[in-house]
Design an enzyme around this catalytic site. Structure first.
Site, PDB file in Angstrom:
ATOM      1  N   HIS A   1       0.851  -1.184   0.000  1.00 62.60           N
ATOM      2  CA  HIS A   1       0.000   0.000   0.000  1.00 62.60           C
ATOM      3  C   HIS A   1       0.892   1.242   0.000  1.00 62.60           C
ATOM      4  O   HIS A   1       2.107   1.153   0.206  1.00 62.60           O
ATOM      5  CB  HIS A   1      -0.927   0.023   1.226  1.00 62.60           C
ATOM      6  CG  HIS A   1      -0.213   0.038   2.534  1.00 62.60           C
ATOM      7  ND1 HIS A   1      -0.078  -1.072   3.342  1.00 62.60           N
ATOM      8  CD2 HIS A   1       0.426   1.034   3.184  1.00 62.60           C
ATOM      9  CE1 HIS A   1       0.599  -0.761   4.413  1.00 62.60           C
ATOM     10  NE2 HIS A   1       0.929   0.516   4.349  1.00 62.60           N
TER      11      HIS A   1
HETATM   12  C1  T46 Z   1       2.654   0.860   6.994  1.00 64.02           C
HETATM   13  C2  T46 Z   1       3.476  -0.361   7.182  1.00 64.02           C
HETATM   14  C3  T46 Z   1       4.950  -0.065   7.254  1.00 64.02           C
HETATM   15  C4  T46 Z   1      -4.827  -0.245  13.021  1.00 64.02           C
HETATM   16  O1  T46 Z   1      -5.970  -0.493  13.437  1.00 64.02           O
HETATM   17  N1  T46 Z   1      -4.107   0.789  13.553  1.00 64.02           N
HETATM   18  C5  T46 Z   1      -2.851   1.111  13.150  1.00 64.02           C
HETATM   19  O2  T46 Z   1      -2.249   2.086  13.658  1.00 64.02           O
HETATM   20  C6  T46 Z   1      -2.239   0.312  12.117  1.00 64.02           C
HETATM   21  C7  T46 Z   1      -0.818   0.619  11.643  1.00 64.02           C
HETATM   22  C8  T46 Z   1      -2.964  -0.732  11.598  1.00 64.02           C
HETATM   23  N2  T46 Z   1      -4.231  -1.009  12.033  1.00 64.02           N
HETATM   24  C9  T46 Z   1      -4.966  -2.142  11.453  1.00 64.02           C
HETATM   25  C10 T46 Z   1      -5.300  -2.028   9.976  1.00 64.02           C
HETATM   26  C11 T46 Z   1      -5.369  -3.468   9.526  1.00 64.02           C
HETATM   27  O3  T46 Z   1      -6.667  -3.976   9.768  1.00 64.02           O
HETATM   28  O4  T46 Z   1      -4.165  -3.302  11.578  1.00 64.02           O
HETATM   29  C12 T46 Z   1      -4.403  -4.188  10.493  1.00 64.02           C
HETATM   30  C13 T46 Z   1      -3.063  -4.547   9.837  1.00 64.02           C
HETATM   31  O5  T46 Z   1      -2.549  -3.389   9.152  1.00 64.02           O
HETATM   32  P1  T46 Z   1      -1.850  -3.490   7.716  1.00 64.02           P
HETATM   33  O6  T46 Z   1      -2.365  -4.643   6.974  1.00 64.02           O
HETATM   34  O7  T46 Z   1      -1.928  -2.146   7.071  1.00 64.02           O
HETATM   35  O8  T46 Z   1      -0.345  -3.788   8.182  1.00 64.02           O
HETATM   36  P2  T46 Z   1       0.974  -3.717   7.291  1.00 64.02           P
HETATM   37  O9  T46 Z   1       2.041  -4.390   8.080  1.00 64.02           O
HETATM   38  O10 T46 Z   1       0.740  -4.172   5.908  1.00 64.02           O
HETATM   39  O11 T46 Z   1       1.288  -2.135   7.219  1.00 64.02           O
HETATM   40  C14 T46 Z   1       1.682  -1.427   8.382  1.00 64.02           C
HETATM   41  C15 T46 Z   1       0.903  -0.107   8.511  1.00 64.02           C
HETATM   42  O12 T46 Z   1      -0.511  -0.366   8.465  1.00 64.02           O
HETATM   43  C16 T46 Z   1       1.231   0.855   7.419  1.00 64.02           C
HETATM   44  O13 T46 Z   1       0.795   2.163   7.794  1.00 64.02           O
HETATM   45  O14 T46 Z   1       3.086   1.804   6.367  1.00 64.02           O
HETATM   46  O15 T46 Z   1       3.066  -1.141   8.307  1.00 64.02           O
END
Ligand code: T46
Length: 136
Positions: A50
């Site tokens: 993303h």
């Molecule tokens: C990024 C990379 C480096 C929340 O509810 N609160 C939060 O502050 C964050 C960061 C995530 N979430 C939820 C959103 C999704 O349902 O946690 C779940 C997993 O997040 P995501 O799939 O976006 O995780 P990554 O590891 O792909 O990405 C993360 C961060 O979301 C993103 O901002 O830049 O780490």
């Protein structure tokens, strides 16, 4: 958009161990509003995929190592985060993919804004379209 270099994070080392400090607008180049960390990721897992419309972030491995690809819509660059003393500044409109997590990896991210799912672009074609036009 040009690619960042890894930022040195000062570590205060003495015989008792290491102490690492992050300060808004000093070694972190923005006002921090949120910190989160990612751990216990299997080595075959990939995360990210993303971009953010408005978020600035500093990513660093407190422990262990992983790789991060940054993609500005035209080119890609791969970074190896393998030191708690090195951080990667990720500005807005940078597609990122994280992979090759070591079993002990703790990837921490300092962010300039609170969590907002509306700030995410999770579709690569949409990201390419926006970054080409220079508009969100
Ligand atoms: C990024 C990379 C480096 C929340 O509810 N609160 C939060 O502050 C964050 C960061 C995530 N979430 C939820 C959103 C999704 O349902 O946690 C779940 C997993 O997040 P995501 O799939 O976006 O995780 P990554 O590891 O792909 O990405 C993360 C961060 O979301 C993103 O901002 O830049 O780490």
């Amino acid at each position: 958009m040009s690619f960042p270099e890894l930022i040195n994070i000062k570590s205060i080392d003495d015989p008792r161990g290491k102490l690492i400090v992050l300060e808004s607008n000093k070694n972190v180049p923005f006002d921090m509003k949120r910190i989160y960390y990612i751990l216990d990721v299997d080595s075959f897992e990939k995360r990210g995929f993303h971009a953010h419309k408005n978020l600035s972030q500093l990513a660093f491995c407190i422990k262990g190592e992983c790789k991060i690809i940054l993609d500005n819509g035209v080119d890609r660059k791969t970074y190896h985060l393998n030191s708690s003393k090195k951080g990667l500044f990720i500005g807005n409109m940078m597609w990122r993919e994280m992979y090759d997590f070591s079993s002990d990896c703790v990837l921490a991210v300092a962010a300039s804004e609170l969590y907002d799912e509306e700030d995410y672009i999770r579709d690569y074609e949409q990201f390419k379209k926006y970054s080409k036009k220079g508009e969100i």
